[in-house]
Design an enzyme around this catalytic site. Sequence first.
Site, short mmCIF file in Angstrom:
data_model
loop_
_atom_site.label_atom_id
_atom_site.label_comp_id
_atom_site.label_asym_id
_atom_site.label_seq_id
_atom_site.Cartn_x
_atom_site.Cartn_y
_atom_site.Cartn_z
N ALA A 69 0.83 -1.21 0.00
CA ALA A 69 0.00 0.00 0.00
C ALA A 69 0.86 1.26 0.00
CB ALA A 69 -0.93 0.00 1.20
N THR A 70 2.09 1.14 0.49
CA THR A 70 3.01 2.28 0.41
C THR A 70 3.19 2.66 -1.05
OG1 THR A 70 4.13 1.60 2.44
CG2 THR A 70 5.37 3.03 0.95
N ASN A 146 -4.74 4.20 11.38
CA ASN A 146 -3.97 3.05 11.86
C ASN A 146 -3.51 3.25 13.30
OD1 ASN A 146 -2.34 5.01 10.18
ND2 ASN A 146 -0.71 4.04 11.36
N GLN A 176 -6.70 0.29 6.52
CA GLN A 176 -7.29 -0.24 7.76
C GLN A 176 -8.82 -0.30 7.69
OE1 GLN A 176 -5.44 -1.59 9.98
NE2 GLN A 176 -3.41 -0.70 9.63
N SER A 196 -4.41 -3.13 1.14
CA SER A 196 -3.25 -4.00 1.24
C SER A 196 -3.63 -5.39 1.73
CB SER A 196 -2.26 -3.36 2.23
OG SER A 196 -1.05 -4.06 2.23
N HIS A 198 -1.73 -7.83 3.35
CA HIS A 198 -1.24 -8.43 4.60
C HIS A 198 -1.95 -7.93 5.85
CE1 HIS A 198 1.68 -5.35 6.33
NE2 HIS A 198 1.49 -4.84 5.14
N THR A 234 6.00 -7.35 -14.38
CA THR A 234 5.20 -8.59 -14.38
C THR A 234 4.39 -8.67 -13.10
OG1 THR A 234 6.89 -9.65 -15.71
CG2 THR A 234 5.35 -11.10 -14.56
N CYS A 317 5.73 1.23 10.83
CA CYS A 317 6.71 1.96 10.03
C CYS A 317 7.37 3.07 10.83
CB CYS A 317 6.04 2.59 8.80
SG CYS A 317 4.98 1.48 7.93
N1 PLP Z 1 -1.62 2.94 5.22
C1 PLP Z 1 -2.03 2.55 6.45
C2 PLP Z 1 -3.20 3.22 7.07
C3 PLP Z 1 -1.37 1.51 7.10
O1 PLP Z 1 -1.78 1.12 8.31
C4 PLP Z 1 -0.25 0.90 6.47
C5 PLP Z 1 0.53 -0.14 7.17
O2 PLP Z 1 0.78 -0.03 8.36
C6 PLP Z 1 0.12 1.34 5.19
C7 PLP Z 1 -0.59 2.36 4.60
C8 PLP Z 1 1.27 0.72 4.44
O3 PLP Z 1 0.90 -0.56 4.02
P1 PLP Z 1 1.97 -1.55 3.36
O4 PLP Z 1 2.63 -2.24 4.52
O5 PLP Z 1 1.18 -2.49 2.50
O6 PLP Z 1 2.91 -0.73 2.59
#
Ligand code: PLP
Length: 373
Positions: A69-70, A146, A176, A196, A198, A234, A317
């Site tokens: 998601a980043t 989050n 989230q 995302s 995971h 890919t 993060c």
């Molecule tokens: N956005 C939010 C609100 C998140 O909680 C997170 C992960 O903690 C992310 C983005 C980033 O997700 P990813 O780990 O898939 O890059």
Amino acid sequence: MIYLDNAGTTKMFDECVEVHRIFSCQDFYNPSALSAQSMQVSKKISETEKFFLKKLGADVGNVLFTGCATESNNLAIKGSLRNGDWEYVFSEGEHPSVFNVAQKLAQDGHVVHFVPLNSKGEVDLQALEKVLNAKTRLISIMHVSNETGAINDLVAISKLKERLCPRAILHVDGVQGFMKIPFTLRKTGVDLYSFSAHKIHGPKGVAGLYVKNKSALKELYQGGGQQYGLRSGTENVSGIMQFRKAVELIDIDKNFTHTLELKHLLNDILAKCDGVKILDFEASPYIESVIFEGVKGETMLHALNEKGVIVGLGSACSSKKAGNRVLEKIGIAKDEIISSVRISFNAYQTSEEIEEAGKVICQVYRDIKERVS
Ligand code: PLP
């Protein structure tokens, strides 16, 4: 081990493992090649894109599959930048994968507005209304925090956009919220939505970006032109198919109700523990912050870890950095922030597990307080 850091990541469903085997060892073909086998794989990805559109409640648009998601957030924001006299709007509560991009835009000379949060941790709609204007190019506001679990009102935000800056692009970081909070894109004016795998029991290394109008987004890098030229490279076929499997296995409403019960159960136990304060924002049942008066959150985290309970310290993060930007912005006192931990549930935990966790948390806190007093 009782795992209460599910906003950081979740345990993957066992069912995804077999999907990984199939799409890595059996149907492993490159979806861009021309063999009949490759075309079958390509068809599976197209079907899966439609599957995700349906899950998001989108009548139009596309889904791009990314690596995390980043990446989705970076693509959404940087892919929406345009030359000219434009303004970019973010909330102060954004995850670093949005917030740090916004800060970089400001450093690079773009006009960037950061909209404050209210005491419930939601974006302040009156403050948002004040900054939106005809020059607004992008609004990027998260669905669910989050840090606090606060849920932003995407319908109200969409209405403000429609009234004040109809040409603007509305991006939502839905990491989230997706498959956790009952909601549909159909009722909103959201143009881009990140999510995302995971965080919802899928594998790491795969995520999505909903794109309402492909022509409004620019690619970040050039390559073979996969995924409408917007995300060359890919596709992670096995990851995409595992992500789909995880989504198929989730019953949002049932999970929401069960998780809320778990949260209430834990909070009832913690409420009886002197010195423990729950920051209850009446928000997502999946996330909450708990303050342990007089004890550092980090001390609690390690002590609990030793006793078999894993909790978090806010965004994974940023958890190695001191403080908590989002709690600060909501107006939580510094000493309370230092004493806070983030507890985040998943819908597959049992009441027994949560009761046990509650007992351990109270005991560990009392023991530490006794030692330090
Ligand atoms: N956005 C939010 C609100 C998140 O909680 C997170 C992960 O903690 C992310 C983005 C980033 O997700 P990813 O780990 O898939 O890059």
